[in-house]
Motif scaffolding. Structure first.
Motif, mmCIF file in Angstrom:
data_model
loop_
_atom_site.group_PDB
_atom_site.id
_atom_site.type_symbol
_atom_site.label_atom_id
_atom_site.label_comp_id
_atom_site.label_asym_id
_atom_site.label_seq_id
_atom_site.Cartn_x
_atom_site.Cartn_y
_atom_site.Cartn_z
ATOM 1 N N PRO A 1 -6.999 48.057 52.703
ATOM 2 C CA PRO A 1 -8.002 48.464 53.223
ATOM 3 C C PRO A 1 -8.085 49.203 53.807
ATOM 4 O O PRO A 1 -8.164 48.842 54.970
ATOM 5 C CB PRO A 1 -8.760 47.302 53.320
ATOM 6 N N LEU A 2 -9.266 50.568 53.878
ATOM 7 C CA LEU A 2 -9.147 51.740 54.723
ATOM 8 C C LEU A 2 -10.531 52.308 54.975
ATOM 9 O O LEU A 2 -10.754 51.697 54.196
ATOM 10 C CB LEU A 2 -8.679 53.098 53.871
ATOM 11 N N THR A 3 -10.405 52.353 56.455
ATOM 12 C CA THR A 3 -11.879 52.284 57.054
ATOM 13 C C THR A 3 -11.336 54.509 57.715
ATOM 14 O O THR A 3 -10.473 54.175 58.383
ATOM 15 C CB THR A 3 -12.663 51.485 58.087
ATOM 16 N N VAL A 4 -12.531 54.906 58.139
ATOM 17 C CA VAL A 4 -12.552 55.862 58.982
ATOM 18 C C VAL A 4 -13.409 56.162 59.297
ATOM 19 O O VAL A 4 -14.976 56.218 59.286
ATOM 20 C CB VAL A 4 -12.881 57.467 57.351
ATOM 21 N N TRP A 5 -13.219 56.346 61.400
ATOM 22 C CA TRP A 5 -14.356 56.308 62.119
ATOM 23 C C TRP A 5 -14.099 57.557 62.777
ATOM 24 O O TRP A 5 -13.414 58.656 62.636
ATOM 25 C CB TRP A 5 -13.918 54.879 63.114
ATOM 26 N N VAL A 6 -15.611 58.245 63.485
ATOM 27 C CA VAL A 6 -15.074 59.303 64.465
ATOM 28 C C VAL A 6 -16.632 58.636 65.351
ATOM 29 O O VAL A 6 -17.428 57.707 65.786
ATOM 30 C CB VAL A 6 -16.128 60.384 63.580
ATOM 31 N N THR A 7 -15.965 59.301 66.450
ATOM 32 C CA THR A 7 -16.338 59.572 67.932
ATOM 33 C C THR A 7 -18.100 60.033 67.814
ATOM 34 O O THR A 7 -18.886 61.089 66.781
ATOM 35 C CB THR A 7 -15.946 60.472 68.563
ATOM 36 N N LYS A 8 -18.813 58.989 68.338
ATOM 37 C CA LYS A 8 -20.036 59.082 68.497
ATOM 38 C C LYS A 8 -20.463 60.538 69.826
ATOM 39 O O LYS A 8 -21.587 60.760 69.213
ATOM 40 C CB LYS A 8 -21.214 57.631 69.166
#
Length: 420
Positions: free
Chosen positions: A61-68
């Motif tokens: 289960p992968l998730t990708v996040w980016v800074t706001k």
């Protein structure tokens, strides 16, 4: 009016997708990797669009996040509230080839000079989810468009978790590099008079020659108005006149070097003016010193007169000693009330201590039991704009700062002396 309708950026993305691939030594595997990505400002770019990222490992289960934040200022906070999730999907293991994570639904947009953090995490049990490497150099990937910098690896199965899988220590590992691929497209700026300096030297020369031809009556271009030439240049790509990113980078370094030399010359000129002002004000300073001497002499005379008056006061002081003894007895009778006041003060201090303890408890609520001291500390990255001239530019920058500090100190001293 035609000039008002000219486009300022391309309405298309390059169809041949640009791919940035890292080295792959498979030094480590674990739950996640976080790394900064910077968009360079060498080429006339309006923005970059990162469409996909590829990784390998046991995945899950992968998730990708980016800074706001739009402006990180060299610091990336490792708390969930500072990040936005742009991808979530479960994948089968891929230990050999890279597995592409399609971000086209929520692409990452980067403006020239902007830095954003990317965080890829897997909640799969174990330590084989994502492959990453040890830091081998200052920049993981460095091409004409982007720079991928080293980051931190994550050894917690929980997203942004502060406790590793073995239950103690820090959940983040410094000096780690992303292993995989980034695929992105570039949206270029279109030529306009105000954007002329963003293009290469060959392009600017072609634009200048085109307008020179238009000004000559014997040239066929003389029949065209300025707006037509503006639209011709507006529809030309930045590299149609054989400009390259290497040449444009060299031009930028030269401009920065000339700008630094100009700043040094201006600082030297200001220092010379300050020195001239200091010489001109020496006489003013001498006058101030003489005035201070006169004031001191007058104060000495006043002190002598005060001493004479004090002698007269001492003669009458003996008569007042009995009254002072009576006042002393009255002060002893008030000791009990003072003790009550001190007890009230002790109660106030204890209440202040309770408030401090409650505030400390509120601060500690962000941390869970077993957290490492540095588990939530921000990640600091080195954002170097130049490689070969880094030490030289740092030295010149320090020298300029020192000179400016000296000038400010001299200016403050002179203003102080003038005011007195």
């Amino acid at each position: 009016m035609a000039a008002l309708t000219r486009a300022t950026k391309a309405n298309y993305i390059i169809h041949d997708r640009i791919q940035a691939e890292t080295t792959d030594r498979e030094d480590h595997t674990f739950c996640g990797i976080m790394f900064p990505v910077k968009c360079k400002d060498i080429l006339p770019l309006d923005h970059l669009v990162i469409n996909s990222v590829a990784v390998r490992g046991a995945l899950g289960p992968l998730t990708v996040w980016v800074t706001k934040s739009e402006d990180l200022n060299g610091e990336i906070r490792l708390s969930k509230k500072y990040w936005t999730k742009i991808y979530q999907k479960e994948h089968q293991p891929s230990f050999v080839g890279y597995k592409e994570l399609d971000l086209s639904a929520n692409p990452i947009i980067l403006k020239p000079g902007q830095v954003k953090g990317i965080y890829i995490h897997s909640t799969r049990r174990g330590d084989e989810a994502i492959v990453y490497d040890n830091k081998a150099k200052q920049k993981t990937v460095d091409d004409s468009f982007i720079t991928i910098l080293p980051g931190r690896a994550h050894v917690s199965e929980k997203v942004f978790g502060s406790i590793p899988i073995w239950g103690w220590g820090s959940a983040w590992r410094d000096n780690r590099e992303f292993v995989g691929q980034l695929k992105y497209g570039a949206v270029y700026k279109l030529w306009n008079p105000q954007e002329n300096l963003s293009f290469g030297g060959s392009f600017r020369t072609a634009a200048r020659i085109l307008f020179m031809c238009q000004r000559r009556p014997e040239s066929p271009f003389s029949k065209l108005p300025d707006d037509c030439l503006f639209f011709i240049l507006n529809m030309m790509r930045w590299d149609w006149v054989n400009d390259t990113s290497v040449e444009m980078r060299r031009e930028q370094k030269q401009r920065r070097r000339l700008r630094r030399q100009q700043m040094i010359q201006e600082a030297d000129a200001i220092m010379d003016e300050e020195n001239n002002d200091a010489d001109a004000n020496e006489q003013v300073v001498e006058g101030v010193i003489l005035a201070e001497g006169i004031v001191l002499a007058e104060e000495e005379e006043e002190d002598e007169q005060a001493e004479d008056a004090q002698v007269d006061i001492d003669v009458n002081s003996d008569d007042d000693e009995e009254e002072e003894d009576l006042d002393f007895m009255e002060e002893d009778s008030n000791d009990d009330s003072e003790d009550a006041d001190t007890s009230d003060n002790d109660d106030d201090e204890s209440s202040d201590d309770d408030n401090e303890e409650s505030s400390e408890e509120e601060e500690e609520e962000e941390y869970a039991w077993g957290d490492h001291v540095g588990s939530r500390s921000a990640f600091h990255y080195a954002d170097d704009t130049s490689d070969s001239e880094a030490s030289e530019s740092d030295f010149e920058r320090d020298e300029n700062v020192r000179r400016i500090a000296i000038m400010r100190a001299r200016r403050n001293i002179l203003s102080f002396l003038r005011s007195h």
